[in-house]
Scaffold this motif. Sequence first.
Motif, PDB file in Angstrom:
ATOM      1  N   ASN A 225       0.808  -1.219   0.000  1.00  0.00           N
ATOM      2  CA  ASN A 225       0.000   0.000   0.000  1.00  0.00           C
ATOM      3  C   ASN A 225       0.846   1.276   0.000  1.00  0.00           C
ATOM      4  OD1 ASN A 225      -2.498   1.422   0.144  1.00  0.00           O
ATOM      5  ND2 ASN A 225      -2.163   1.736   2.335  1.00  0.00           N
ATOM      6  N   SER A 226       2.082   1.171   0.490  1.00  0.00           N
ATOM      7  CA  SER A 226       2.991   2.331   0.521  1.00  0.00           C
ATOM      8  C   SER A 226       3.835   2.428  -0.742  1.00  0.00           C
ATOM      9  CB  SER A 226       3.903   2.243   1.746  1.00  0.00           C
ATOM     10  OG  SER A 226       3.146   2.187   2.932  1.00  0.00           O
ATOM     11  N   TYR A 227       3.524   1.616  -1.707  1.00  0.00           N
ATOM     12  CA  TYR A 227       4.249   1.546  -2.972  1.00  0.00           C
ATOM     13  C   TYR A 227       5.700   1.117  -2.760  1.00  0.00           C
ATOM     14  CZ  TYR A 227       5.202   2.409  -7.901  1.00  0.00           C
ATOM     15  OH  TYR A 227       5.535   2.254  -9.240  1.00  0.00           O
ATOM     16  N   GLU A 228       5.883   0.216  -1.799  1.00  0.00           N
ATOM     17  CA  GLU A 228       7.196  -0.386  -1.565  1.00  0.00           C
ATOM     18  C   GLU A 228       7.197  -1.789  -2.176  1.00  0.00           C
ATOM     19  OE1 GLU A 228       9.892   0.908  -0.229  1.00  0.00           O
ATOM     20  OE2 GLU A 228       8.897   2.837   0.167  1.00  0.00           O
ATOM     21  N   PRO A 229       8.238  -2.121  -2.956  1.00  0.00           N
ATOM     22  CA  PRO A 229       8.312  -3.473  -3.522  1.00  0.00           C
ATOM     23  C   PRO A 229       8.418  -4.512  -2.409  1.00  0.00           C
ATOM     24  CG  PRO A 229       9.882  -1.987  -4.579  1.00  0.00           C
ATOM     25  CD  PRO A 229       9.370  -1.277  -3.365  1.00  0.00           C
ATOM     26  N   ILE A 230       7.689  -5.609  -2.558  1.00  0.00           N
ATOM     27  CA  ILE A 230       7.724  -6.687  -1.570  1.00  0.00           C
ATOM     28  C   ILE A 230       7.875  -8.022  -2.303  1.00  0.00           C
ATOM     29  CG2 ILE A 230       6.411  -5.513   0.236  1.00  0.00           C
ATOM     30  CD1 ILE A 230       3.894  -6.840  -0.774  1.00  0.00           C
ATOM     31  N   ASP A 231       8.297  -9.028  -1.542  1.00  0.00           N
ATOM     32  CA  ASP A 231       8.498 -10.349  -2.141  1.00  0.00           C
ATOM     33  C   ASP A 231       7.166 -10.971  -2.542  1.00  0.00           C
ATOM     34  OD1 ASP A 231      11.228 -10.202  -1.778  1.00  0.00           O
ATOM     35  OD2 ASP A 231      11.158 -11.163   0.199  1.00  0.00           O
TER      36      ASP A 231
END
Length: 594
Positions: A225-231
């Motif tokens: 939701n924070s526009y952070e890439p995640i696995d």
Amino acid sequence: MCGIYSIYSEDNINIKSFFESLKELEYRGYDSAGVALVVGPKLKVFKTTRKIKSLEPKLKKDIKTSLILGHTRWATHGTPSILNCHPHYHNGVYLVHNGIVENYDELRKSRYIGNAKLLTETDSELIACIISYFYKTTHSLSKSVNKVGKILKGSNSFLCIDENNLGTLVAYKNKTPLFFGLKDDGSYAFSSDLNAMKENLNKYLSLENNQIIEIKNNICTLFDNSYEPIDKLLVPYKSEVSKSLKNKISKDSITYNEIKSQSKLIPEFFDSFPGVFKQIKNIKKPKNVVIIGCGSSFNSAMLGKLYFEKVSNIPTEIFRPSEFTFFKDNKKTLYIFLSQSGETADICDLLESNKEYFSNSLSIVNSFDSRLVNGTKNYVNLNLGIEKGVAATKTFIGQIVALYLISSYFNGQTSFNTNTFKKAFRSFFSVEKDIKKIAKLFFRYKSFYILGRNYTYPIALEGALKIKEISYIHCEALLSSEMKHGPIALLDKNFPILYFISTDKTTILKEISNLYEIKTRTNNIVLFASSSILNKLGKKFLDEINYIKIPDAQSELVPIFFTLSIQFLSFYFAKLKKIPVDQPRNLAKVVTVA
């Protein structure tokens, strides 16, 4: 309520295979359908207000594409029309959408829309318009979608592409289900349910709320939701479908197949009780039970209330989610949520509104990876295979069997001898020919009463719902004991009555008396009763009415036989009226908007 299916590939997509997958979603909505596909440097769009199969001839067999978006619609905003059909377009952005924008009116007047001209009646076009608004400054489709997700209210999932950058596909999910999959050939797939993407599926991911997936030049990135890439934690795909589903019974209709499939599926599910007990072994016997469901699931909840109170002596309440009351003291209460899809918006919204309150929870579903399963502490999977007919058939009986097994478990019962039931149940399918004869006599009537008491009253409610859903006949379910308190005023000599007599020894004589009272006012009666009851009535009485013989089974299991009877009757009413049984008007199978 709508269905989304998309393929992104480095190689050419098999169009025939794509359409077969999209058709798997047609049960979710069939008001219209459309596709958008990349052909060379351009995007081509095809739409129809008929079934998906009418789209296929519009695409050349040798057409080559590596990206295609597909959609089948159940209308929420705007009438079913070509104009309102997906994919939608605004200022370079193409979009397919499943859900509802609850703050549509507010956003329509916002700065994000400004003086932009919207051409359709849909809330979906509004999403495309707002994406294009942010795209002017972000120059990134995924960033724009992230910003849009923060201002939309409601349950929404969608896919979008930019006609000026056809190598990028972006997906967004909030509440409304959306699955991402990796195929054996390396292509990517998106789908509103897992079943539609199962062909050659290697691994998959059920997107969580407010997650975004961007596929750009065949590189896939998942954002939170924070526009952070995640696995991306994809899990191997493994079908849990019963072996009995592999053999189709008839091409007559999906609903008919699903009714008939119960001859194997329900005995199999009964025999799976050790697995059911294993799934609930960590649940202590509750002081109270609350069961929550909508539609057919509410009717099975009503029967569940009787099971818990009579079999396991646990006080039980039932609610529709829209009418639920939060009690101050809910200690030692077990909350059971019923939903065949596990995606029913009203139920999921209630659960997610206060997860701490519903911490001691159990869902009974026919889908092992769903929003409801992910939100409850425990779950029981009916594992009856996907139900595509809009009317609940096998999942309804599956729910009542599950509720009976769970109530028995809380009563200390750990084993069952189901041989007698299984034999009677399989033999009972021969009742179809008698039901068909009765349907021919009654299908032209415009209105019915269907009466029941004790275990048969919830089945009367379910029967009335089935007749309305797929036969378009008004049908009202009533307690047989309540007829004298007003409803009997509607009876004349031609008014048709469907009468269910229970096997409860404490009320049998009263139920028979109520039957005699009705017989004095109408001869148009179809009686559903066990052999022992029919013997009490005598040949002269039976010769003047129509009747169906129900097996003399254990009282808790008798409702299953009544249910099967009314499923067949509803089906033949619809067939004789030449109504599309599998896809009745105005309905969709999965209710993912509240």
